[in-house]
Design a protein around this motif. Sequence first.
Motif, PDB file in Angstrom:
ATOM      1  N   GLN B  73       0.755  -1.142   0.185  1.00  0.00           N
ATOM      2  CA  GLN B  73      -0.144   0.104   0.260  1.00  0.00           C
ATOM      3  C   GLN B  73       0.889   1.003   0.043  1.00  0.00           C
ATOM      4  O   GLN B  73       0.926   2.410  -0.555  1.00  0.00           O
ATOM      5  CB  GLN B  73      -0.753  -0.067   1.527  1.00  0.00           C
ATOM      6  N   SER B  74       1.937   1.725   1.044  1.00  0.00           N
ATOM      7  CA  SER B  74       2.606   2.663   0.845  1.00  0.00           C
ATOM      8  C   SER B  74       3.288   2.666  -0.023  1.00  0.00           C
ATOM      9  O   SER B  74       3.451   4.328  -0.379  1.00  0.00           O
ATOM     10  CB  SER B  74       3.241   2.672   2.676  1.00  0.00           C
ATOM     11  N   GLU B  75       3.973   1.698  -0.618  1.00  0.00           N
ATOM     12  CA  GLU B  75       5.175   1.661  -0.999  1.00  0.00           C
ATOM     13  C   GLU B  75       4.855   2.224  -3.394  1.00  0.00           C
ATOM     14  O   GLU B  75       5.491   2.821  -3.894  1.00  0.00           O
ATOM     15  CB  GLU B  75       6.146   0.640  -1.406  1.00  0.00           C
ATOM     16  N   THR B  76       3.628   1.867  -3.373  1.00  0.00           N
ATOM     17  CA  THR B  76       2.669   1.365  -4.575  1.00  0.00           C
ATOM     18  C   THR B  76       2.065   3.627  -4.777  1.00  0.00           C
ATOM     19  O   THR B  76       1.782   4.071  -5.457  1.00  0.00           O
ATOM     20  CB  THR B  76       1.680   0.591  -4.899  1.00  0.00           C
ATOM     21  N   LYS B  77       1.615   3.605  -3.690  1.00  0.00           N
ATOM     22  CA  LYS B  77       0.776   4.679  -3.535  1.00  0.00           C
ATOM     23  C   LYS B  77       2.219   6.040  -3.978  1.00  0.00           C
ATOM     24  O   LYS B  77       2.176   6.819  -4.237  1.00  0.00           O
ATOM     25  CB  LYS B  77       0.927   5.149  -1.783  1.00  0.00           C
ATOM     26  N   ALA B  78       3.668   5.662  -3.029  1.00  0.00           N
ATOM     27  CA  ALA B  78       4.676   6.381  -3.483  1.00  0.00           C
ATOM     28  C   ALA B  78       5.188   6.452  -4.672  1.00  0.00           C
ATOM     29  O   ALA B  78       5.791   6.822  -5.526  1.00  0.00           O
ATOM     30  CB  ALA B  78       5.795   6.321  -2.597  1.00  0.00           C
ATOM     31  N   ALA B  79       4.822   5.026  -5.992  1.00  0.00           N
ATOM     32  CA  ALA B  79       4.900   4.860  -6.880  1.00  0.00           C
ATOM     33  C   ALA B  79       4.176   6.359  -7.665  1.00  0.00           C
ATOM     34  O   ALA B  79       4.664   6.520  -9.043  1.00  0.00           O
ATOM     35  CB  ALA B  79       5.076   3.268  -7.099  1.00  0.00           C
ATOM     36  N   VAL B  80       3.055   6.208  -7.741  1.00  0.00           N
ATOM     37  CA  VAL B  80       2.403   7.159  -8.953  1.00  0.00           C
ATOM     38  C   VAL B  80       2.909   8.140  -7.954  1.00  0.00           C
ATOM     39  O   VAL B  80       2.018   9.122  -9.284  1.00  0.00           O
ATOM     40  CB  VAL B  80       0.762   6.848  -8.407  1.00  0.00           C
ATOM     41  N   LYS B  81       3.429   8.584  -7.061  1.00  0.00           N
ATOM     42  CA  LYS B  81       3.228  10.152  -7.104  1.00  0.00           C
ATOM     43  C   LYS B  81       4.573   9.988  -7.879  1.00  0.00           C
ATOM     44  O   LYS B  81       4.673  11.421  -8.200  1.00  0.00           O
ATOM     45  CB  LYS B  81       3.309   9.503  -5.085  1.00  0.00           C
ATOM     46  N   SER B  82       5.727   9.067  -7.904  1.00  0.00           N
ATOM     47  CA  SER B  82       6.646   9.357  -8.311  1.00  0.00           C
ATOM     48  C   SER B  82       6.560   9.300  -9.692  1.00  0.00           C
ATOM     49  O   SER B  82       7.216   9.553 -10.333  1.00  0.00           O
ATOM     50  CB  SER B  82       8.030   8.890  -7.937  1.00  0.00           C
ATOM     51  N   ALA B 385      11.422  16.833  -0.816  1.00  0.00           N
ATOM     52  CA  ALA B 385      11.022  15.697   0.139  1.00  0.00           C
ATOM     53  C   ALA B 385      11.348  15.283   1.521  1.00  0.00           C
ATOM     54  O   ALA B 385      12.348  15.207   2.059  1.00  0.00           O
ATOM     55  CB  ALA B 385      13.176  15.082  -0.899  1.00  0.00           C
ATOM     56  N   ALA B 386      10.643  15.890   2.557  1.00  0.00           N
ATOM     57  CA  ALA B 386      10.353  15.632   3.674  1.00  0.00           C
ATOM     58  C   ALA B 386       8.334  16.209   4.110  1.00  0.00           C
ATOM     59  O   ALA B 386       8.343  16.497   2.778  1.00  0.00           O
ATOM     60  CB  ALA B 386      10.977  16.683   4.325  1.00  0.00           C
ATOM     61  N   GLY B 387       8.521  15.211   5.134  1.00  0.00           N
ATOM     62  CA  GLY B 387       6.505  15.783   5.805  1.00  0.00           C
ATOM     63  C   GLY B 387       5.837  14.673   4.289  1.00  0.00           C
ATOM     64  O   GLY B 387       5.835  14.320   4.194  1.00  0.00           O
ATOM     65  N   ASP B 388       4.294  15.723   4.259  1.00  0.00           N
ATOM     66  CA  ASP B 388       3.510  15.353   3.548  1.00  0.00           C
ATOM     67  C   ASP B 388       3.925  14.709   1.641  1.00  0.00           C
ATOM     68  O   ASP B 388       3.277  14.088   1.442  1.00  0.00           O
ATOM     69  CB  ASP B 388       2.351  16.343   3.570  1.00  0.00           C
ATOM     70  N   LEU B 389       4.694  15.263   1.553  1.00  0.00           N
ATOM     71  CA  LEU B 389       5.052  15.155   0.305  1.00  0.00           C
ATOM     72  C   LEU B 389       6.505  14.516   0.205  1.00  0.00           C
ATOM     73  O   LEU B 389       6.439  13.768  -0.818  1.00  0.00           O
ATOM     74  CB  LEU B 389       6.419  15.847  -0.414  1.00  0.00           C
ATOM     75  N   TRP B 390       6.435  13.462   1.108  1.00  0.00           N
ATOM     76  CA  TRP B 390       7.745  12.166   1.323  1.00  0.00           C
ATOM     77  C   TRP B 390       6.490  10.977   1.591  1.00  0.00           C
ATOM     78  O   TRP B 390       5.695  10.629   2.528  1.00  0.00           O
ATOM     79  CB  TRP B 390       8.338  11.996   2.058  1.00  0.00           C
ATOM     80  N   GLN B 391       6.092  10.291   0.346  1.00  0.00           N
ATOM     81  CA  GLN B 391       5.197   9.007   0.395  1.00  0.00           C
ATOM     82  C   GLN B 391       5.788   7.788   0.831  1.00  0.00           C
ATOM     83  O   GLN B 391       4.917   7.169   1.740  1.00  0.00           O
ATOM     84  CB  GLN B 391       4.079   8.936  -0.196  1.00  0.00           C
ATOM     85  N   SER B 392       6.407   7.647   1.138  1.00  0.00           N
ATOM     86  CA  SER B 392       7.510   6.174   1.204  1.00  0.00           C
ATOM     87  C   SER B 392       6.940   5.725   2.879  1.00  0.00           C
ATOM     88  O   SER B 392       7.646   6.652   3.086  1.00  0.00           O
ATOM     89  CB  SER B 392       8.086   5.429   0.632  1.00  0.00           C
ATOM     90  N   ALA B 393       7.145   4.145   3.305  1.00  0.00           N
ATOM     91  CA  ALA B 393       7.849   4.463   4.896  1.00  0.00           C
ATOM     92  C   ALA B 393       8.885   4.684   4.750  1.00  0.00           C
ATOM     93  O   ALA B 393       9.051   4.442   6.036  1.00  0.00           O
ATOM     94  CB  ALA B 393       7.170   2.526   5.059  1.00  0.00           C
TER      95      ALA B 393
END
Lengths: 164, 421, 342
Positions: B73-82, B385-393
């Motif tokens: 969940q956390s990493e696929t969400k980080a993926a689409v954001k990237s 690259a921090a806070g809410d703008l960093w999605q990966s766990a």
Amino acid sequence: MQDVDLAIKEMAATLKSLMVKKSIENPLMIGIHSGGLWVAEKLHAEMGLQKQLGEIDISFYRDDFTRIGVNPQVKPSNIPMSVEGENIILVDDVLYTGRTIRAALNEIFDYGRPDSVTLAVLVDRGERELPMQADVIGLQLDLSPQKQVKLTGPTPLALEIINT
Amino acid sequence: MMTLIKNGRIIDPANNTDVVADLYIENGVIAEANNKATIDKTIDASGKWVVPGFIDINTELREPGYEHKATIQSETKAAVKSGFTSLCCSPNTKPVLDSTAVVRFILDKSVEAGFAKVLPTGALTIGLDGKALSEMNSLHKAGCVAMNQAANSNMDAATLRGALLYAETFNIPVILKAEDASIRGQGCVHDGSVSSRLGLPGISPSAETVAIAQIIALLEETNARVHITGLSTAKGVAMIASAQRAGLKITADTHAHQLHLTEQDMLGFDANYHLNPPLRTAEDRDALIEGIAKGVISAVSSGHQPHQPDAKLAPFPSTAAGISSLETVLPLMLELVQRKLLSEQQMIACLSQGPAELLGLSAGSLSVGNVADICVIDPLATWQAAGDLWQSAGLNSPYFGQQMIGQVSQTLVNGKLVFEK
Amino acid sequence: MSNAGKIDSLSKLIPDHCQLQLTSNNQLKHFLTIEGLSKELLTEIMDVAESFYAVADQPVKKVPILRGKTIVNLFFENSTRTRTTFELAAKRLSADVMNINIATSATSKGESVLDTIRNLEAMQVDMFVVRHADSGAAHFIASHVAPHVSVINAGDGQHAHPTQAMLDMFTIRRVKKDFSPLKVAIVGDILHSRVARSQIEALNTLGVKEVRVIAPKTLLPADTDALGVDVYDDLQSGLKDVDVVIMLRLQKERMQGALLPSKQEYFDCFGLTEQKLKVAKPDVMVMHPGPVNRGIEMDAAVADGPHSVILQQVTNGIAIRMAIMTMTLSPTRISKPEVAKP
């Protein structure tokens, strides 16, 4: 200008009678590096003391050590015999806050337990921060805190008053 | 359902396209231009790039088994954001990805999360032990796009030879990390000036080149094919180029951060610079960039390894290797373009067309009829690259907290908007 | 050929991790590595050590400088010698000392380094003296301790052993006085030696004429230029005209892997004998961090002979460690006694 040699001669005389008064026959004289040692050398000769002169450097015993730090020019302390049971004449050049004397007493007592300690200083400039008093004083000076008095030597011995 | 992405600069290397135009999506698929159609949704891409969604050949999703580090969940969400619409996850999960049950688990979880697609890569050997071949055909049929030995480079030559031949029988791509475990030993940094100075055990380049030489020799004999992931040495690039010229079926990718950072960037003992493969020299880095420009390296991967904070809170050699790198791939690649080391087409190609081709997928392009996996990029947007703008766990990145240039505006998977800035 | 010129460009290689050990006005806060320390500071350490040197000869071998301070010897790697010299130094400064040998304590049961530190800090500790098998361990600990706590590196992996290097420099200075004309050779397993790395750093900072390393290729690091040394792979040429020879201890493990064949061959090629010493200067100093493997690094004749200063190194080690402990726990500048008010 202060006559240091004269002051020391007078100190020697006072000390001699003080020793008689206290019934001390064979005192051990210890001078504090560096100025106290120079004064002690003269006193020791003037008084004709039998026991060899001892010397201590109190740098490691200063209580303001952690604020001031270590002096790399510390010289070794050398007291030629045990202080146990001795009657000590402790000699320094300037008595001001009293911290040097407190440190010297601590160091001497680390070596053993003397029977008594008599304090002789060339200059007492008052403004104590600790309850120390000299038994024999060469010169009483009243100086403002902005001024510092230094003994230069070893030959000739002279007192310098400088602005800090 | 018709979606219009309006007025963006469409960069589609597979179709040799670089033009400002409109892109139409109908029912999850890229459609012919049709300015008479009723549009249900419009995305204004003025001043932005419209490109095929990125495909990452090398990511660790940590689930199942290491959920304390990260989850699907956390990493696929980080993926689409990237900008990544597909992730090839590594088989070193717990249990290892060597059974169809684990494949189904991962696929189900990724569908449930609803962000990037996950393309599992199956373990080349059972348990990744390097000894017995896995059920490659079943794994492939269940959805694994390739077989992968992950970081367990402990196979003897005979077993590797057998594995390559077996995979080739079923036309399954094999992904390998080129590393000789005995030369790598306890090394944790490049064997060079920093390791000599700091007394950190070094990993000589020969740890990589000896493995590449072995693979090349096996390919010559078996006519199999291999994809080398995480290339790190100049010598390795040269060896692969030469093997490609000789007609061997060998491809390679490198991690985006290897195109920037070198051993000299290591800040003393900062464990965020503990990576495997390690950061090497400037010569290696420059050769890797040139390798992309010349087509020797046809893909760039993230090498994403998110960790929990404790994994990096120890003396350097005892920390876990790896950085959380998904979210910095885009800004790092854009910087190479900005410095004119790569063209925009080359950059997009190695993130989309290249990976798709070497995996044999009909993806990575914006051809009409293709599934609409698309991302819209704002190449000049700055973000921290921090806070809410960093999605990966995983917060373990040397770039964490820094200003980045280049951000994704929107990402579509199967034509559905799964991310919007 | 001088190595001093190489230092400027090398200092760009190692930035922040050297600053960690200094306060904002460049006083010593921790003592982690020789890297990043100025020649002036190294000289100051040796000067302070000189003043402590005489303490050992006095009837009362103690000074009250660190009275009331608690020093913990935190050894994750076994070492009786180093630990006892640190303990002795701390006690001579009147500090309270606690010895923790991790191999037998909680960490071997899985407690992390960080948790070990936190638990000890909760007991109001002022200083950690740390030895650990990982390079960078002392830096890691120093970057996680409370602000008033100082860390001294007693050896971290293959990275640094800065107190050993300082006592070696102090020993050299006491005999040779001036560093600038000296040719120094370090012989042995340079690759795995934290002692060598710190010594090389110190010798170059103090500006010796030449630093040579003599070792088989398997025991040299990949980039010797980065260290600022000249490399020799035979003793004859390496020892020619040297003023100081430092022999490194060879560990048994090295002779089992793919690094060296046997003790005998090592001694034949790189072991020191009186005969082999003849090519050096007639007043050459022979040093060794100890303990000496007689018959491997040198024969008994050299270890006990007139050139050896190995025992002085041990004595000097206490004065140097007293100096370093004092300077790190004392936050201000070294000053002249006249500044203090009597």
